[in-house]
Motif scaffolding. Structure first.
Motif, PDB file in Angstrom:
ATOM      1  N   SER A  78     -22.309 -56.735 -15.267  1.00  0.00           N
ATOM      2  CA  SER A  78     -21.645 -57.939 -15.918  1.00  0.00           C
ATOM      3  C   SER A  78     -20.450 -57.735 -16.415  1.00  0.00           C
ATOM      4  CB  SER A  78     -22.508 -57.855 -17.289  1.00  0.00           C
ATOM      5  OG  SER A  78     -23.890 -57.962 -17.385  1.00  0.00           O
ATOM      6  N   VAL A  79     -20.041 -56.489 -16.379  1.00  0.00           N
ATOM      7  CA  VAL A  79     -18.489 -56.155 -16.995  1.00  0.00           C
ATOM      8  C   VAL A  79     -17.703 -56.496 -15.537  1.00  0.00           C
ATOM      9  CG1 VAL A  79     -16.699 -54.510 -17.316  1.00  0.00           C
ATOM     10  CG2 VAL A  79     -19.000 -54.721 -18.643  1.00  0.00           C
ATOM     11  N   ALA A  80     -18.140 -56.044 -14.367  1.00  0.00           N
ATOM     12  CA  ALA A  80     -17.628 -56.235 -12.971  1.00  0.00           C
ATOM     13  C   ALA A  80     -17.535 -57.771 -12.603  1.00  0.00           C
ATOM     14  CB  ALA A  80     -18.140 -55.304 -12.046  1.00  0.00           C
ATOM     15  N   LEU A  81     -18.584 -58.388 -12.746  1.00  0.00           N
ATOM     16  CA  LEU A  81     -18.742 -59.876 -12.698  1.00  0.00           C
ATOM     17  C   LEU A  81     -17.449 -60.575 -13.508  1.00  0.00           C
ATOM     18  CD1 LEU A  81     -22.300 -60.594 -12.111  1.00  0.00           C
ATOM     19  CD2 LEU A  81     -20.614 -60.526 -10.427  1.00  0.00           C
ATOM     20  N   ALA A  82     -17.326 -60.084 -14.779  1.00  0.00           N
ATOM     21  CA  ALA A  82     -16.523 -60.684 -15.657  1.00  0.00           C
ATOM     22  C   ALA A  82     -14.939 -60.477 -15.334  1.00  0.00           C
ATOM     23  CB  ALA A  82     -16.666 -60.242 -17.175  1.00  0.00           C
ATOM     24  N   ILE A  83     -14.796 -59.036 -15.014  1.00  0.00           N
ATOM     25  CA  ILE A  83     -13.310 -58.767 -14.459  1.00  0.00           C
ATOM     26  C   ILE A  83     -12.939 -58.990 -13.030  1.00  0.00           C
ATOM     27  CG2 ILE A  83     -11.767 -56.621 -14.170  1.00  0.00           C
ATOM     28  CD1 ILE A  83     -13.224 -55.487 -16.458  1.00  0.00           C
ATOM     29  N   SER A  84     -14.116 -59.116 -12.259  1.00  0.00           N
ATOM     30  CA  SER A  84     -13.896 -59.340 -10.695  1.00  0.00           C
ATOM     31  C   SER A  84     -13.072 -58.507 -10.136  1.00  0.00           C
ATOM     32  CB  SER A  84     -13.492 -60.949 -10.610  1.00  0.00           C
ATOM     33  OG  SER A  84     -13.933 -61.245  -9.328  1.00  0.00           O
ATOM     34  N   PRO A  85     -13.290 -57.364 -10.144  1.00  0.00           N
ATOM     35  CA  PRO A  85     -12.306 -56.480  -9.463  1.00  0.00           C
ATOM     36  C   PRO A  85     -12.356 -56.582  -7.776  1.00  0.00           C
ATOM     37  CG  PRO A  85     -14.141 -55.050  -9.907  1.00  0.00           C
ATOM     38  CD  PRO A  85     -14.402 -56.349 -10.756  1.00  0.00           C
ATOM     39  N   GLY A  86     -11.247 -56.504  -7.095  1.00  0.00           N
ATOM     40  CA  GLY A  86     -11.224 -56.441  -5.810  1.00  0.00           C
ATOM     41  C   GLY A  86     -11.005 -58.144  -5.168  1.00  0.00           C
ATOM     42  N   SER A  87     -10.983 -59.017  -6.104  1.00  0.00           N
ATOM     43  CA  SER A  87     -10.839 -60.339  -5.762  1.00  0.00           C
ATOM     44  C   SER A  87      -9.340 -60.761  -5.204  1.00  0.00           C
ATOM     45  CB  SER A  87     -11.171 -61.439  -6.915  1.00  0.00           C
ATOM     46  OG  SER A  87     -12.274 -61.274  -7.363  1.00  0.00           O
ATOM     47  N   GLY A  88      -9.254 -61.537  -4.113  1.00  0.00           N
ATOM     48  CA  GLY A  88      -7.984 -61.618  -3.564  1.00  0.00           C
ATOM     49  C   GLY A  88      -7.608 -60.523  -2.577  1.00  0.00           C
ATOM     50  N   LEU A  89      -8.290 -59.409  -2.589  1.00  0.00           N
ATOM     51  CA  LEU A  89      -7.960 -58.429  -1.574  1.00  0.00           C
ATOM     52  C   LEU A  89      -8.838 -58.646  -0.526  1.00  0.00           C
ATOM     53  CD1 LEU A  89      -6.368 -55.838  -0.882  1.00  0.00           C
ATOM     54  CD2 LEU A  89      -8.262 -54.318  -1.944  1.00  0.00           C
ATOM     55  N   ASN A  90      -8.279 -58.588   0.641  1.00  0.00           N
ATOM     56  CA  ASN A  90      -9.020 -58.615   2.131  1.00  0.00           C
ATOM     57  C   ASN A  90      -8.922 -57.384   2.876  1.00  0.00           C
ATOM     58  OD1 ASN A  90      -9.822 -61.438   1.504  1.00  0.00           O
ATOM     59  ND2 ASN A  90      -7.691 -62.167   2.058  1.00  0.00           N
ATOM     60  N   MET A  91      -9.909 -57.028   3.448  1.00  0.00           N
ATOM     61  CA  MET A  91      -9.841 -55.723   4.171  1.00  0.00           C
ATOM     62  C   MET A  91      -9.201 -56.436   5.528  1.00  0.00           C
ATOM     63  SD  MET A  91     -11.093 -52.996   2.720  1.00  0.00           S
ATOM     64  CE  MET A  91     -11.215 -51.926   4.254  1.00  0.00           C
ATOM     65  N   PRO A  92      -8.924 -55.603   6.390  1.00  0.00           N
ATOM     66  CA  PRO A  92      -8.416 -56.026   7.834  1.00  0.00           C
ATOM     67  C   PRO A  92      -9.491 -56.489   8.635  1.00  0.00           C
ATOM     68  CG  PRO A  92      -7.594 -53.778   7.306  1.00  0.00           C
ATOM     69  CD  PRO A  92      -8.415 -54.134   6.187  1.00  0.00           C
ATOM     70  N   GLU A  93      -9.316 -57.476   9.469  1.00  0.00           N
ATOM     71  CA  GLU A  93     -10.183 -58.364  10.223  1.00  0.00           C
ATOM     72  C   GLU A  93     -11.220 -57.517  10.752  1.00  0.00           C
ATOM     73  OE1 GLU A  93      -9.095 -61.914  11.596  1.00  0.00           O
ATOM     74  OE2 GLU A  93      -8.333 -62.673   9.818  1.00  0.00           O
ATOM     75  N   ASP A  94     -10.586 -56.364  11.523  1.00  0.00           N
ATOM     76  CA  ASP A  94     -11.181 -55.744  12.647  1.00  0.00           C
ATOM     77  C   ASP A  94     -12.196 -54.664  11.875  1.00  0.00           C
ATOM     78  OD1 ASP A  94      -9.050 -54.112  11.572  1.00  0.00           O
ATOM     79  OD2 ASP A  94      -8.511 -53.261  13.302  1.00  0.00           O
ATOM     80  N   VAL A 100     -17.006 -54.287  -3.935  1.00  0.00           N
ATOM     81  CA  VAL A 100     -17.423 -54.215  -2.437  1.00  0.00           C
ATOM     82  C   VAL A 100     -17.421 -55.723  -1.841  1.00  0.00           C
ATOM     83  CG1 VAL A 100     -18.608 -53.664  -0.530  1.00  0.00           C
ATOM     84  CG2 VAL A 100     -17.929 -52.073  -2.278  1.00  0.00           C
ATOM     85  N   ALA A 101     -18.432 -56.468  -2.900  1.00  0.00           N
ATOM     86  CA  ALA A 101     -18.675 -58.070  -2.520  1.00  0.00           C
ATOM     87  C   ALA A 101     -17.357 -58.713  -2.489  1.00  0.00           C
ATOM     88  CB  ALA A 101     -19.666 -58.407  -3.307  1.00  0.00           C
ATOM     89  N   ASN A 102     -16.565 -58.621  -3.546  1.00  0.00           N
ATOM     90  CA  ASN A 102     -15.170 -59.267  -3.693  1.00  0.00           C
ATOM     91  C   ASN A 102     -14.167 -58.907  -2.563  1.00  0.00           C
ATOM     92  OD1 ASN A 102     -16.149 -60.544  -6.019  1.00  0.00           O
ATOM     93  ND2 ASN A 102     -15.108 -59.120  -7.322  1.00  0.00           N
TER      94      ASN A 102
END
Length: 462
Positions: free
Chosen positions: A114-130, A335-337
């Motif tokens: 719940s806290v993580a869904l509210a804060i949404s850590p990792g949003s906007g960060l993309n791993m390298p495509e490969d 990880v999902a974000n």
């Protein structure tokens, strides 16, 4: 004469021995800092063409080692954990203990999610495509529930069905428990023989885990360096968000413990006065099992009798991982974000189930939470690449989650002792020195429940 010949100054330890003796938490911290510096330097100034492929290979080895450990760790520790409890102990106190641990673990992972869904850590960060693989297709909730009971355990292994493997391990562990405690001599002897084999398998897996953790600083250095070299400073903010989500959730969970103590009319101030030492010890050592002797002394200071704490605390070091559950919930959202995947209700339910069941098999040793996170990520079909970022700050998160684990163990112990007649005495109503006079008895009390019932009890105290 012989003294002159035999007495020689000890030779200085070699480089490898000094590396092994150096505390893991400092190795991980140094690896994190060095990897971040190297990655940012490569990102800013560029580097030789061979740098990133080499670092990527070293990091991928670490991820594969973690994945390699998942199923052996689930199978061996779950069976050993279940078989360590005799049917006689699965009575009134046993049911209360399991109910408390399972409910608080489910509540903890829900808070973390719940806290993580509210804060949404990792949003906007993309791993390298490969490195960012497509997330596997996740089945419907009804199919997920059916998959908990595998038609073929070996097929579940091949398919990576984490929940199915957990169910099978628990079933076989319960069967082995009844064999070990059977009234028929032949069945009991076979059960004891099989239990020794399971204990040996657990020790074997723990040796491999120890080796993987020794390689972890190299893997963390490589993974963080590669990620920061390709993403720059963009990853620093999301990691701080994840750390805040985990620590904030743990503070909320400790407040929940305080509310539960109030509901059962247990003195909150007295509880935390006795619990502060094991909480600090757990924070520093990052080992629930290593804190057991300190937790035992704290339970005695609270007035809990040996008949309760001797069972609940060793069991809690294995099956009660509230802090780790919080970490798994928050880190899975991270990880999902990063992977750009929006978690569905079915996936969230799967994470909760995996977190609660995995807490039964998570060993109380440093670093085991990272393996538990791998289980959760695998169970919902998310890519493994973003786990590299979490691995970099795992030591920082591990300190707080271990402290939460120990606090949950002691809370359950105090509440259950208060509900059982003759299992709790107010410290003010007796000689305050009585628990201290017991001297070495805490070790005896800790070992007693599993001393004859489960040789594997010793493996939890590291």
């Amino acid at each position: 004469m012989s003294t002159d010949v035999t007495e020689r100054p000890p030779s200085p330890p070699g480089l490898w021995r000094r590396y092994l003796d150096f505390p893991l938490i400092w190795k991980m911290a140094i690896a994190l800092a060095a990897g971040a510096a190297a990655g940012l330097a490569i990102s800013a100034a560029g580097g030789p063409a061979w740098t990133l492929p080499v670092l990527s290979t070293l990091g991928e080895i670490f991820l594969r080692l973690l994945q390699m450990l998942v199923f052996p760790l689930i199978i061996t520790t779950l069976i050993a954990g279940v078989v360590s409890i005799s049917p006689q102990r699965l009575g009134r106190i046993g049911l209360k203990v399991f109910a408390f641990y399972l409910v608080t673990s489910a509540l903890a992972i829900t808070i973390g999610l719940s806290v993580a869904l509210a804060i949404s850590p990792g949003s906007g960060l993309n791993m390298p495509e490969d490195d960012a693989a497509e997330a596997a297709e996740v089945p419907a909730l009804s199919e997920t529930l059916l998959n908990i009971v595998p038609a073929n355990p070996f097929q579940a292994l091949v398919e990576g069905n984490v929940l199915g493997i957990m169910f099978a391990a628990i079933a076989f562990g319960l069967a082995l428990t009844f064999m070990v405690n059977s009234g028929e001599h032949r069945v009991r002897e076979m059960g004891i023989f099989l239990r020794r084999g399971v204990d040996g398998a657990v020790e074997l897996v723990f040796k491999v885990v120890k080796g993987v953790l020794e390689y972890a600083p190299i893997g963390v250095f490589a993974l963080i360096a590669v990620v920061l070299a390709e993403t720059g400073v963009e990853a620093v903010g999301p990691l701080l968000q994840l750390t805040g989500a985990v620590y904030g959730s743990i503070v909320a969970m400790i407040l929940v413990y305080a509310v539960l103590l109030l509901l059962f009319r247990a003195g909150v101030a007295r509880f935390f006065a006795a619990a502060k030492e094991p909480m600090l010890t757990a924070f520093v050592t990052r080992s629930s099992s290593g804190t057991l002797p300190v937790s035992t002394r704290a339970a005695e200071k609270m007035g809990v009798k040996e008949g309760v704490y001797g069972f609940t605390l060793p069991l809690g070091a294995t099956v009660n991982m509230d802090g780790t559950a919080i970490y798994v919930g928050a880190a899975t959202v991270f990880v999902a974000n990063v992977a750009g995947v929006e978690l569905t209700l079915a996936q969230i339910a799967t994470v909760v189930l995996t977190g609660v069941l995995a807490s039964i098999g998570t060993a109380g040793v440093p670093g085991a939470g990272l393996v538990m996170l791998t289980m959760a990520v695998t169970s919902v079909g998310l890519p493994m690449a973003p786990v590299a970022l979490v691995a970099g700050i795992d030591a920082i998160l591990d300190m707080a989650r271990t402290m939460c684990n120990i606090t949950g163990d002691l809370t359950g112990t105090r509440i259950i002792a208060g509900t059982e007649e003759g299992m709790f005495s107010e410290p003010d109503g007796s000689d305050p020195g009585t628990p201290a006079d017991a001297g070495p008895e805490p070790d005896d009390g800790t070992d007693e429940p599993g001393a004859e019932e489960s040789p594997s009890g010793a493996r939890h105290v590291t």
